[in-house]
Design an enzyme around this catalytic site. Structure first.
Site, PDB file in Angstrom:
ATOM      1  N   ASP A  16       0.811  -1.191   0.066  1.00 24.22           N
ATOM      2  CA  ASP A  16       0.209  -0.069  -0.115  1.00 24.22           C
ATOM      3  C   ASP A  16       0.830   1.321   0.124  1.00 24.22           C
ATOM      4  O   ASP A  16       1.677   1.395   0.775  1.00 24.22           O
ATOM      5  CB  ASP A  16      -0.968   0.006   1.312  1.00 24.22           C
ATOM      6  N   GLY A  71      -4.757   3.049  -8.503  1.00 24.66           N
ATOM      7  CA  GLY A  71      -4.817   3.071  -9.845  1.00 24.66           C
ATOM      8  C   GLY A  71      -4.090   4.468 -10.428  1.00 24.66           C
ATOM      9  O   GLY A  71      -4.160   4.666 -11.724  1.00 24.66           O
ATOM     10  N   ASP A  87     -10.412   3.728  -2.261  1.00 20.47           N
ATOM     11  CA  ASP A  87     -10.862   2.655  -1.458  1.00 20.47           C
ATOM     12  C   ASP A  87     -12.599   2.459  -1.590  1.00 20.47           C
ATOM     13  O   ASP A  87     -13.280   3.351  -1.978  1.00 20.47           O
ATOM     14  CB  ASP A  87     -10.840   2.983   0.007  1.00 20.47           C
TER      15      ASP A  87
END
Length: 402
Positions: free
Chosen positions: A152, A202, A223
């Site tokens: 992440d 993205g 999210d």
């Protein structure tokens, strides 16, 4: 997970890391030849996840029949991390006293285990991440027996991208590429087959470059939340990305919210249907120990799961829309075709029903199909009227389209 959560510092405990030699590992096997299926801790438990909860989730995946339906990965999201010692070894916190033992337990159930980190100094929740320790962390994951890594972006944005390339977005994107490539190489060097899941929202059209850097999946948006408007907003952004998905590399519109929040049964059904049509990773995120029967029925519908896991590996395309109704098709192995008619808005009653245009789908004449939610055989005819409930879906499989 939410990128801007804040957490108190966890109580720390230490787990010794045994030596691991990548040269002794077996050749790395291919992973994610179909979209990964499993469960992730974040959407329901967030930072409250612990060793006991992960074991309970693994138990419930088996007991509920989810394992038999294809759910294999049990993924620990953020908040397992403590601090690094003088040798740079990252230790687990008090919630996870022995990660190797936990992985062994999950594996004993015939399941696989996933973990979470990021390329910055801190994770989204403020825990230690992997910047400068990529190879070391990858070796640790392999020693523990980890099968899946969610990586992440989070603090890498201010730590590196904005710091090293202020006001230069293109240079920032190049730094991001390098960071994801570095961990990809580190995972590969372990020799252990580990699914590598990019979570960078993205940015920079990741679907164009992610596979070359080792990605098995990549988030295509920000999210998800358990609200219909957010689920549909994410779905809408998947149109046009179908050519980037295939065996070993998948577009990821984020984890499932089935069974969470105040989603209606129709919304749960439509959400699950469309993620399957998209050949998305199917990572449940609900409380498995208190799962309602109707939620279990959605998550374990074998006919819908078969669309997601189809060996052809094709993502659905949005063919046409009329107002708030959309029609998507997904080619399947053996020449079959899945068709989803999705009502993203209000009810369509018999006074003004939606009329299905088979010609726009490249279909000619009456089609024999199976309704994957009712289990009934149905006939699709040109211009046939369809009454559609709000936020619901008609999902059919045509074995041999005309």
């Amino acid at each position: 997970m939410n990128r801007f959560a804040s957490l108190p510092v966890a109580v720390f405990t230490f787990v010794a890391l045994a030596a691991f030699s990548p040269r002794s590992a077996a050749p790395q096997a291919a992973v994610a030849q179909t979209p990964p299926m499993g469960w992730n801790s974040w959407n329901y438990f967030a930072t409250k996840v612990d060793d006991k909860g992960v074991r309970a989730a693994a138990d419930q995946i088996v007991a509920s029949g989810m394992k038999d339906a294809g759910y294999i990965y049990v993924n620990i999201d953020d908040s397992w991390e403590a601090e690094r010692d003088a040798n740079g070894v990252l230790h687990t916190n008090a919630k996870f006293p022995d990660m190797k033992a936990l992985a062994d337990y999950v594996h004993s159930k015939g399941l696989k285990i996933g973990i979470y980190s990021g390329p910055g100094t801190k994770t989204c929740g403020g825990y230690a991440a992997s910047l400068g320790h990529e190879e070391q962390d990858a070796r640790m994951y392999a020693e523990w027996g980890i099968d899946y890594l969610k990586y992440d972006l989070c603090s890498f944005i201010p730590d590196v991208m904005q710091k090293q390339a202020p006001n230069d977005k293109a240079a920032q994107m190049r730094l991001m590429h390098e960071a994801y490539e570095k961990m990809g190489k580190a995972l590969k060097a372990t020799g252990r087959p580990i699914v590598y899941s990019f979570c960078q929202y993205g940015w920079d059209a990741v679907w164009e470059w992610g596979p070359a850097l080792g990605a098995n999946s990549w988030r295509t948006t920000g999210d998800i939340t358990p609200r219909w408007d957010r689920i549909y907003a994410i779905l809408e952004q998947q149109a046009g990305l179908e050519r980037y998905a295939g065996p070993g590399h998948w577009n990821d519109p984020d984890m499932l919210e089935v069974g969470n929040g105040k989603l209606t049964l129709a919304e749960n059904r439509a959400h699950f249907s469309m993620w399957a049509m998209l050949a998305s990773p199917l990572l449940a995120g609900n409380d498995l120990t208190n799962m309602k029967p109707e939620v279990k029925a959605v998550l374990t519908n074998s006919d819908v799961i078969a669309l997601d896991q189809d060996s052809l590996g094709k993502q659905a395309s949005r063919i046409y829309s009329e107002g708030e109704v959309e029609v998507w098709t997904k080619p399947l192995s053996g020449g079959a075709l899945a068709v989803a008619v999705l009502n993203v808005g209000d009810n369509r009653y018999s006074t003004h029903p939606f009329h299905l245009d088979l010609a726009k789908l490249g279909l000619h004449g009456t089609q024999q199909a199976r309704d994957l939610w009712s289990g009934n055989d149905v006939e699709l005819t040109e211009d046939m009227p369809l009454e559609l409930a709000s936020h619901d879906v008609l999902l059919v499989r045509i074995a041999a389209p005309k």
